[in-house]
Design a protein around this motif. Structure first.
Motif, PDB file in Angstrom:
ATOM      1  N   GLY A 179       0.783  -1.229   0.000  1.00 43.68           N
ATOM      2  CA  GLY A 179       0.000   0.000   0.000  1.00 43.68           C
ATOM      3  C   GLY A 179       0.813   1.276   0.000  1.00 43.68           C
ATOM      4  N   THR A 180       2.130   1.175  -0.160  1.00 44.02           N
ATOM      5  CA  THR A 180       2.982   2.362  -0.172  1.00 44.02           C
ATOM      6  C   THR A 180       3.600   2.550  -1.562  1.00 44.02           C
ATOM      7  OG1 THR A 180       5.012   1.195   0.436  1.00 44.02           O
ATOM      8  CG2 THR A 180       3.561   1.896   2.243  1.00 44.02           C
ATOM      9  N   LYS A 181       4.186   3.721  -1.808  1.00 41.97           N
ATOM     10  CA  LYS A 181       4.879   3.953  -3.073  1.00 41.97           C
ATOM     11  C   LYS A 181       6.186   3.179  -3.119  1.00 41.97           C
ATOM     12  CE  LYS A 181       2.951   8.544  -4.031  1.00 41.97           C
ATOM     13  NZ  LYS A 181       3.272   9.981  -4.266  1.00 41.97           N
ATOM     14  N   ALA A 182       6.833   3.060  -1.971  1.00 43.70           N
ATOM     15  CA  ALA A 182       8.132   2.389  -1.916  1.00 43.70           C
ATOM     16  C   ALA A 182       7.960   0.876  -1.927  1.00 43.70           C
ATOM     17  CB  ALA A 182       8.886   2.811  -0.661  1.00 43.70           C
ATOM     18  N   ILE A 183       8.859   0.182  -2.593  1.00 46.74           N
ATOM     19  CA  ILE A 183       8.852  -1.281  -2.588  1.00 46.74           C
ATOM     20  C   ILE A 183       9.275  -1.774  -1.213  1.00 46.74           C
ATOM     21  CG2 ILE A 183       9.836  -3.362  -3.633  1.00 46.74           C
ATOM     22  CD1 ILE A 183      10.382  -1.617  -6.135  1.00 46.74           C
ATOM     23  N   GLN A 184       8.550  -2.737  -0.678  1.00 43.22           N
ATOM     24  CA  GLN A 184       8.848  -3.280   0.651  1.00 43.22           C
ATOM     25  C   GLN A 184       9.592  -4.609   0.574  1.00 43.22           C
ATOM     26  OE1 GLN A 184       7.956  -1.332   3.415  1.00 43.22           O
ATOM     27  NE2 GLN A 184       7.507   0.068   1.726  1.00 43.22           N
ATOM     28  N   ASN A 185       9.189  -5.465  -0.362  1.00 36.65           N
ATOM     29  CA  ASN A 185       9.779  -6.805  -0.458  1.00 36.65           C
ATOM     30  C   ASN A 185       9.827  -7.272  -1.900  1.00 36.65           C
ATOM     31  OD1 ASN A 185       9.966  -7.604   2.491  1.00 36.65           O
ATOM     32  ND2 ASN A 185       7.757  -7.257   2.363  1.00 36.65           N
ATOM     33  N   LEU A 186      10.792  -8.121  -2.173  1.00 37.09           N
ATOM     34  CA  LEU A 186      10.818  -8.908  -3.407  1.00 37.09           C
ATOM     35  C   LEU A 186      10.244 -10.270  -3.064  1.00 37.09           C
ATOM     36  CD1 LEU A 186      11.762  -9.490  -6.363  1.00 37.09           C
ATOM     37  CD2 LEU A 186      13.937 -10.243  -5.366  1.00 37.09           C
ATOM     38  N   LEU A 187       9.178 -10.659  -3.733  1.00 39.26           N
ATOM     39  CA  LEU A 187       8.536 -11.946  -3.506  1.00 39.26           C
ATOM     40  C   LEU A 187       8.915 -12.888  -4.633  1.00 39.26           C
ATOM     41  CD1 LEU A 187       4.935 -10.720  -2.549  1.00 39.26           C
ATOM     42  CD2 LEU A 187       6.892 -11.094  -1.025  1.00 39.26           C
ATOM     43  N   VAL A 188       9.402 -14.072  -4.274  1.00 37.97           N
ATOM     44  CA  VAL A 188       9.833 -15.053  -5.260  1.00 37.97           C
ATOM     45  C   VAL A 188       9.229 -16.400  -4.902  1.00 37.97           C
ATOM     46  CG1 VAL A 188      11.818 -16.064  -6.437  1.00 37.97           C
ATOM     47  CG2 VAL A 188      12.015 -13.789  -5.452  1.00 37.97           C
ATOM     48  N   GLN A 189       8.686 -17.107  -5.871  1.00 38.52           N
ATOM     49  CA  GLN A 189       8.106 -18.427  -5.630  1.00 38.52           C
ATOM     50  C   GLN A 189       9.154 -19.497  -5.914  1.00 38.52           C
ATOM     51  OE1 GLN A 189       4.555 -19.388  -7.881  1.00 38.52           O
ATOM     52  NE2 GLN A 189       3.783 -20.688  -6.233  1.00 38.52           N
ATOM     53  N   LEU A 190       9.496 -20.288  -4.865  1.00 39.70           N
ATOM     54  CA  LEU A 190      10.616 -21.216  -4.937  1.00 39.70           C
ATOM     55  C   LEU A 190      10.267 -22.562  -4.333  1.00 39.70           C
ATOM     56  CD1 LEU A 190      13.412 -18.855  -3.542  1.00 39.70           C
ATOM     57  CD2 LEU A 190      13.012 -19.388  -5.944  1.00 39.70           C
ATOM     58  N   SER A 191      11.044 -23.565  -4.709  1.00 34.49           N
ATOM     59  CA  SER A 191      11.045 -24.863  -4.040  1.00 34.49           C
ATOM     60  C   SER A 191      12.453 -25.124  -3.523  1.00 34.49           C
ATOM     61  CB  SER A 191      10.623 -25.983  -4.999  1.00 34.49           C
ATOM     62  OG  SER A 191       9.292 -25.819  -5.428  1.00 34.49           O
ATOM     63  N   ALA A 192      12.540 -25.778  -2.359  1.00 36.25           N
ATOM     64  CA  ALA A 192      13.850 -26.112  -1.790  1.00 36.25           C
ATOM     65  C   ALA A 192      13.709 -27.313  -0.872  1.00 36.25           C
ATOM     66  CB  ALA A 192      14.441 -24.937  -1.014  1.00 36.25           C
ATOM     67  N   SER A 193      14.659 -28.220  -0.940  1.00 32.70           N
ATOM     68  CA  SER A 193      14.679 -29.384  -0.061  1.00 32.70           C
ATOM     69  C   SER A 193      15.037 -28.955   1.364  1.00 32.70           C
ATOM     70  CB  SER A 193      15.695 -30.409  -0.566  1.00 32.70           C
ATOM     71  OG  SER A 193      15.382 -30.812  -1.879  1.00 32.70           O
ATOM     72  N   PRO A 194      14.791 -29.804   2.357  1.00 31.23           N
ATOM     73  CA  PRO A 194      15.211 -29.473   3.725  1.00 31.23           C
ATOM     74  C   PRO A 194      16.706 -29.179   3.798  1.00 31.23           C
ATOM     75  CG  PRO A 194      13.744 -31.369   3.727  1.00 31.23           C
ATOM     76  CD  PRO A 194      14.055 -31.083   2.291  1.00 31.23           C
ATOM     77  N   LYS A 195      17.043 -28.085   4.470  1.00 34.64           N
ATOM     78  CA  LYS A 195      18.429 -27.641   4.699  1.00 34.64           C
ATOM     79  C   LYS A 195      19.129 -27.180   3.419  1.00 34.64           C
ATOM     80  CE  LYS A 195      17.860 -29.023   8.966  1.00 34.64           C
ATOM     81  NZ  LYS A 195      17.551 -28.042  10.026  1.00 34.64           N
ATOM     82  N   GLN A 196      18.441 -27.170   2.311  1.00 34.01           N
ATOM     83  CA  GLN A 196      19.084 -26.806   1.044  1.00 34.01           C
ATOM     84  C   GLN A 196      19.268 -25.294   0.935  1.00 34.01           C
ATOM     85  OE1 GLN A 196      16.826 -27.675  -2.501  1.00 34.01           O
ATOM     86  NE2 GLN A 196      18.539 -27.318  -3.878  1.00 34.01           N
ATOM     87  N   THR A 197      20.384 -24.882   0.339  1.00 32.01           N
ATOM     88  CA  THR A 197      20.631 -23.489  -0.019  1.00 32.01           C
ATOM     89  C   THR A 197      20.623 -23.378  -1.534  1.00 32.01           C
ATOM     90  OG1 THR A 197      21.934 -23.012   1.962  1.00 32.01           O
ATOM     91  CG2 THR A 197      22.275 -21.575   0.057  1.00 32.01           C
ATOM     92  N   ILE A 198      19.833 -22.467  -2.049  1.00 37.61           N
ATOM     93  CA  ILE A 198      19.790 -22.228  -3.481  1.00 37.61           C
ATOM     94  C   ILE A 198      20.252 -20.800  -3.743  1.00 37.61           C
ATOM     95  CG2 ILE A 198      17.977 -23.911  -3.909  1.00 37.61           C
ATOM     96  CD1 ILE A 198      15.962 -21.703  -3.971  1.00 37.61           C
ATOM     97  N   GLN A 199      20.780 -20.591  -4.937  1.00 44.78           N
ATOM     98  CA  GLN A 199      21.351 -19.289  -5.276  1.00 44.78           C
ATOM     99  C   GLN A 199      20.506 -18.619  -6.351  1.00 44.78           C
ATOM    100  OE1 GLN A 199      25.345 -18.349  -7.439  1.00 44.78           O
ATOM    101  NE2 GLN A 199      25.811 -18.511  -5.247  1.00 44.78           N
ATOM    102  N   LEU A 200      20.048 -17.421  -6.027  1.00 41.53           N
ATOM    103  CA  LEU A 200      19.303 -16.606  -6.977  1.00 41.53           C
ATOM    104  C   LEU A 200      20.227 -15.560  -7.576  1.00 41.53           C
ATOM    105  CD1 LEU A 200      15.984 -15.841  -5.037  1.00 41.53           C
ATOM    106  CD2 LEU A 200      16.330 -17.547  -6.827  1.00 41.53           C
ATOM    107  N   THR A 201      20.103 -15.362  -8.866  1.00 38.19           N
ATOM    108  CA  THR A 201      20.838 -14.310  -9.546  1.00 38.19           C
ATOM    109  C   THR A 201      19.872 -13.205  -9.929  1.00 38.19           C
ATOM    110  OG1 THR A 201      22.487 -15.843 -10.430  1.00 38.19           O
ATOM    111  CG2 THR A 201      22.268 -13.724 -11.539  1.00 38.19           C
ATOM    112  N   LEU A 202      20.230 -11.985  -9.580  1.00 37.75           N
ATOM    113  CA  LEU A 202      19.481 -10.817 -10.011  1.00 37.75           C
ATOM    114  C   LEU A 202      20.268 -10.189 -11.153  1.00 37.75           C
ATOM    115  CD1 LEU A 202      18.716  -9.252  -6.503  1.00 37.75           C
ATOM    116  CD2 LEU A 202      17.445 -11.029  -7.714  1.00 37.75           C
ATOM    117  N   ARG A 203      19.627 -10.037 -12.294  1.00 33.74           N
ATOM    118  CA  ARG A 203      20.364  -9.503 -13.438  1.00 33.74           C
ATOM    119  C   ARG A 203      19.482  -8.551 -14.246  1.00 33.74           C
ATOM    120  NH1 ARG A 203      20.539 -15.052 -17.151  1.00 33.74           N
ATOM    121  NH2 ARG A 203      18.447 -14.812 -18.072  1.00 33.74           N
ATOM    122  N   ARG A 204      20.145  -7.749 -15.040  1.00 36.02           N
ATOM    123  CA  ARG A 204      19.435  -6.809 -15.881  1.00 36.02           C
ATOM    124  C   ARG A 204      18.830  -7.536 -17.081  1.00 36.02           C
ATOM    125  NH1 ARG A 204      18.997  -1.423 -16.699  1.00 36.02           N
ATOM    126  NH2 ARG A 204      18.661  -0.699 -18.849  1.00 36.02           N
TER     127      ARG A 204
END
Length: 372
Positions: free
Chosen positions: A75-100
């Motif tokens: 409800g604000t002009k400023a962005i509050q969060n980036l929401l991403v829909q993901l799957s991950a196994s227990p204890k797993q670390t996944i790497q997201l790349t943000l790119r242009r």
């Protein structure tokens, strides 16, 4: 000299290329898998990792493929969060790349809207389930209802506009139907005041505001007229969010009241006359109900999760109830929703209660995001 100049240009170009990307590590700390869950990444974390970000030219990439995302504003002009829909196994670390890059279009999986053509309903849905609450235009009518309603869906399509336009949603035409009965009850997980050993209903909302509307999370806020119960005036403001892939909405209830101490309240689920499984897991903060079968319409499960536990629960007044209390100016947070067996994914009380326990566990072990 020429070699040094060329090398300098290449280093500069390399630096520019590097500045067009950033990486974030997302870890699932729990012992249960995340399955297409919406992960909330604070915008401050994103901009710290990627200072050169251009929101009009942003791709989020996992293992070389774009993943759906949403810029949440609340409800604000400023962005509050980036929401991403993901799957991950227990204890797993996944790497997201943000790119242009120009992001690929994605279909909305959540939606909410005010429905003036149906006595001020406010309705919301995702790819799993749909809900509605009732507006002030219904007050005083013979068909008035107080609590939350749940619609039985068996399609991942968004159907609110289609069903309201067709005005025949009490019959199943292949996508589901609305057969859940609310009436003058709390319905599927609404909240009320609890005074003199009885449920006091705050009636129907007066005003509304959409804060975000998909594609991965829809959030709205409704306000209620002040009501006076036993000399205590209560003002409620409710903020509701629904994520893609979830059977449950997140509900934040802000209460201002005139009681001298904390105000007793209850969150409840309407119980039917026939015997059917009811889960009162006070230590876990889980209230669950598997309704009796409704003829050819099938069976709906309803449940509520509470962010603080243990809590006190009871079966009374034709409801399964969780007792809470709130000081004036404070907020109650809980999750509520349901599932329909004819959707084919949750088809028994055991499966429904297991889903609620898994969801509660994930709330305690939220994904951890770190800048790589």
């Amino acid at each position: 000299m020429r070699f040094s100049l060329v090398l300098g240009v290449l280093i500069g170009l390399s630096g520019k290329a590097i500045s067009q990307n950033a990486t974030l590590n997302v870890t699932n700390p729990g012992n249960r898998p995340l399955i297409q869950s919406v992960v909330e990444i604070p915008w401050a974390t994103v901009t710290k990792a990627y200072p050169a970000i251009d929101t009009a030219q942003l791709q989020v990439v996992l293992a070389g493929k774009e993943v759906p995302y949403q810029l949440e504003h609340r409800g604000t002009k400023a962005i509050q969060n980036l929401l991403v829909q993901l799957s991950a196994s227990p204890k797993q670390t996944i790497q997201l790349t943000l790119r242009r890059g120009k992001p690929a279009p994605i279909a909305a999986k959540t939606y909410c809207r005010y429905v003036p053509e149906r006595y001020d309903d406010f309705a919301w849905e995702n790819d799993k389930v749909a809900f509605r609450i009732y507006g002030a235009a219904l007050n005083g009518r013979s068909d008035n209802a107080y609590g939350s309603d749940i619609w039985a869906k068996r399609t991942d399509a968004l159907i609110l506009n289609k069903w309201y336009k067709g005005d025949d949603y009490h019959k199943d035409h292949g996508e589901g139907l609305d057969y859940y009965h609310v009436g003058l009850t709390l319905g599927a997980g609404d909240i009320g005041v609890f005074l003199n050993d009885s449920i006091q209903f705050i009636h129907n909302y007066r005003s509304w505001e959409v804060l975000d509307n998909g594609p991965l999370r829809s959030t709205f806020r409704v306000k209620f007229d002040p009501y006076t119960f036993k000399g205590i005036t209560v003002n409620e403001t409710r903020t509701v969010s629904l994520d893609a892939g979830s059977q449950l909405s997140k509900v934040l209830v802000a209460i201002i009241h005139t009681a001298a101490q904390a105000l007793p309240m209850v969150v409840g689920i309407t119980l039917r006359p026939e015997e059917s499984p009811l889960l009162l897991a006070e230590k876990e903060g889980i209230l669950g109900y598997w309704e009796p079968k409704h003829g050819d319409d099938g069976t709906i499960g309803v449940g509520c999760l509470f962010t603080t536990s243990p809590v006190t629960m009871m079966r009374n007044y034709q409801h399964g109830l969780t007792k809470l209390s709130v000081k004036s100016g404070n907020t109650i947070t809980y999750y509520t929703g349901g599932a329909w067996d004819k959707a084919g994914q949750i088809t028994s009380s055991d499966a429904w209660f297991a889903y609620l326990r898994q969801y509660a566990d994930q709330l305690k072990h939220k994904p951890v995001v770190r800048i790589n």
